[in-house]
Design an enzyme around this catalytic site. Structure first.
Site, PDB file in Angstrom:
ATOM      1  N   HIS A 148      -2.203  -2.970   5.270  1.00  0.00           N
ATOM      2  CA  HIS A 148      -2.648  -1.665   4.761  1.00  0.00           C
ATOM      3  C   HIS A 148      -2.191  -1.473   3.304  1.00  0.00           C
ATOM      4  O   HIS A 148      -2.992  -1.135   2.424  1.00  0.00           O
ATOM      5  CB  HIS A 148      -2.072  -0.577   5.667  1.00  0.00           C
ATOM      6  CG  HIS A 148      -2.382   0.817   5.253  1.00  0.00           C
ATOM      7  ND1 HIS A 148      -3.280   1.614   5.912  1.00  0.00           N
ATOM      8  CD2 HIS A 148      -1.897   1.577   4.233  1.00  0.00           C
ATOM      9  CE1 HIS A 148      -3.346   2.781   5.315  1.00  0.00           C
ATOM     10  NE2 HIS A 148      -2.506   2.806   4.297  1.00  0.00           N
ATOM     11  N   GLU A 149      -0.907  -1.726   3.058  1.00  0.00           N
ATOM     12  CA  GLU A 149      -0.365  -1.500   1.707  1.00  0.00           C
ATOM     13  C   GLU A 149      -0.897  -2.511   0.703  1.00  0.00           C
ATOM     14  O   GLU A 149      -1.140  -2.174  -0.454  1.00  0.00           O
ATOM     15  CB  GLU A 149       1.163  -1.545   1.741  1.00  0.00           C
ATOM     16  CG  GLU A 149       1.799  -0.418   2.529  1.00  0.00           C
ATOM     17  CD  GLU A 149       1.316   0.953   2.093  1.00  0.00           C
ATOM     18  OE1 GLU A 149       1.207   1.192   0.874  1.00  0.00           O
ATOM     19  OE2 GLU A 149       1.030   1.781   2.959  1.00  0.00           O
ATOM     20  N   HIS A 192      -4.174  -1.414  -0.607  1.00  0.00           N
ATOM     21  CA  HIS A 192      -4.014  -0.445  -1.697  1.00  0.00           C
ATOM     22  C   HIS A 192      -3.704  -1.172  -3.008  1.00  0.00           C
ATOM     23  O   HIS A 192      -4.292  -0.919  -4.050  1.00  0.00           O
ATOM     24  CB  HIS A 192      -2.825   0.486  -1.430  1.00  0.00           C
ATOM     25  CG  HIS A 192      -3.091   1.581  -0.454  1.00  0.00           C
ATOM     26  ND1 HIS A 192      -4.180   2.410  -0.527  1.00  0.00           N
ATOM     27  CD2 HIS A 192      -2.379   2.012   0.620  1.00  0.00           C
ATOM     28  CE1 HIS A 192      -4.122   3.285   0.453  1.00  0.00           C
ATOM     29  NE2 HIS A 192      -3.043   3.067   1.173  1.00  0.00           N
TER      30      HIS A 192
HETATM   31 ZN   LIG Z   1      -2.069   4.130   2.743  1.00  0.00          ZN
END
Ligand SMILES: [Zn+2]
Length: 415
Positions: A85-86, A89
């Site tokens: 997830h990170e 980003h």
């Molecule tokens: Zn996030």
């Protein structure tokens, strides 16, 4: 979740990013990944919940060892899910021009540390949506893989648990991880700042209105409302109310309330940070600069400057002034470069950085411009100069003091 740059660091020639508190896992695609110690709590909670309840219920025939290994593998894969997830980003952010050097995996998910905020609403939007989309995609992938690995199962409509008991450890793990990732993606899509969905909302409002501060206010207000909803739901659960999807019970309820409390704080803080950045952008540097500094003549001996200045005062840079006009600056580094034996014979003018090479500010430039220049040049102070005359010195500490004491602090306002 992501956090902006910390401006408060001080000391040293160049500003260094603060050291994270945790275990360094290494670099992935040029991004430093750190595991915050608090995440070990999550790891333990997941392993306990799975080995103590979920897995024995799904697989009554499994032995203790099989349950434990599967539970720990699932907890480890949860951390990998947060990392994915990170990283989404960070990598999308980088493509859109937002530099990300470090990711911290943290108790409520992760944080990608940005060097400053995104400059455009498009960059904010793309970077914010990347994390939840990655989680949703990963969740679907897990479910599809679980289906392929488990193969066809005889489902007894009277007793669906029996079908579940037939599948092996790997498919079981994926069957748990899939929905968890989907929930992670959906939870982060809640449109309350500073959750990813709140950033999406802020980016859309920012694009529509062009007003970043008002957009942050709205997104943070939704974030706080959502936080209160979580807290209320958590307390209701603790008092025995059955909430769809979350169930009931004191531990689950308090956990939910804690997440709500954390989110509410984060929403308020991120809005305050935005407000401070906004104020610093309109605050003239003449309001934050300090005036209690000494100047030296160009022909002052370096030895005297060391004895009467550097050794006894906290001032780290001395404007060199003659006839009221600024000629240059002598800082500690200039003196250090010069051999000690030369201190008695050399003059300030010999070692100073001359005016042409100085980075100075005008009194009407903003405090945020000063912060940016301080960081960019890796210097401790800047001279505020108007028509060749020094008006004051500005340091990070001056700006920090102003942030702490607030706008009403200066009695010079009326001048
Ligand atoms: Zn996030």
């Amino acid at each position: 979740m992501r956090s902006g740059r910390n401006h408060a660091s001080s000391g040293g020639a160049a500003s260094r990013p603060e050291r994270p508190n945790g275990m360094r896992l290494g670099r992935i695609a040029g991004v430093e990944v750190t595991l915050d110690w608090s995440l070990l709590i999550i790891f333990a909670l997941i392993a306990m919940a799975l080995s103590g309840g979920v897995l024995p219920r799904w697989h009554p025939d499994w032995g203790q060892a099989k349950v434990l290994v599967t539970a720990f593998a699932a907890a480890a894969l949860f951390l990998v899910s947060v990392l994915v997830h990170e990283l989404a980003h960070a990598l999308v952010g980088r493509r859109l021009g937002v530099e990300i050097r470090r990711i911290t995996l943290f108790v409520f998910g992760g944080m990608a540390h940005m060097e400053g905020e995104p400059k455009t609403w498009q960059a904010e939007l793309g970077m914010a949506i990347a994390g939840p989309l990655a989680s949703l995609a990963l969740g679907l992938l897990c479910l599809i893989l679980a289906g392929i690995i488990a193969g066809p199962i005889d489902l007894d409509p009277q007793d669906p648990g029996k079908g579940l008991a037939q599948i092996g450890p790997l498919a079981t793990l994926l069957l748990w991880l899939g929905p968890v990732n989907i929930v992670l993606g959906l939870f982060n899509l809640v449109p309350g700042f500073p959750l990813d969905g709140g950033r999406v909302l802020r980016a859309v409002l920012w694009g529509l209105t062009g007003d970043l501060t008002r957009s942050t206010l709205t997104a943070a207000a939704v974030g706080q409302a959502f936080a209160w909803l979580l807290i209320a739901t958590g307390f209701a659960m603790a008092l025995g109310v059955r909430v769809p999807f979350f169930g009931s019970g004191a531990i689950g309820g308090l956990w939910l309330a804690l997440i709500g409390w954390f989110l509410g704080n984060a929403a308020r803080q991120s809005y305050q940070v935005r407000l401070i950045e906004d104020r610093l952008a309109t605050l003239p540097v003449s309001r934050v600069m300090h005036h209690d500094y000494r100047v030296v003549e160009p022909d002052a001996r370096v030895q005297d400057l060391v004895d009467d200045g550097f050794l006894v005062l906290s001032q780290r840079a001395y404007p060199v002034v003659s006839d009221g006009e600024l000629r240059g600056v002598v800082c500690l580094e200039d003196v250090r470069r010069l051999g000690r034996d030369q201190w008695p014979s050399r003059r300030a003018a010999d070692i100073m950085t001359p005016l042409e090479r100085l980075h100075t500010m005008t009194p009407s430039q903003s405090a945020s411009a000063a912060l940016a220049l301080l960081a960019e040049r890796g210097v401790n102070q800047l001279l505020v100069v108007e028509r060749g005359r020094v008006l004051g010195l500005v340091t990070r500490e001056d700006i920090l003091k102003w942030m702490v004491l607030g706008p009403g602090a200066s009695s010079r306002e009326a001048d």
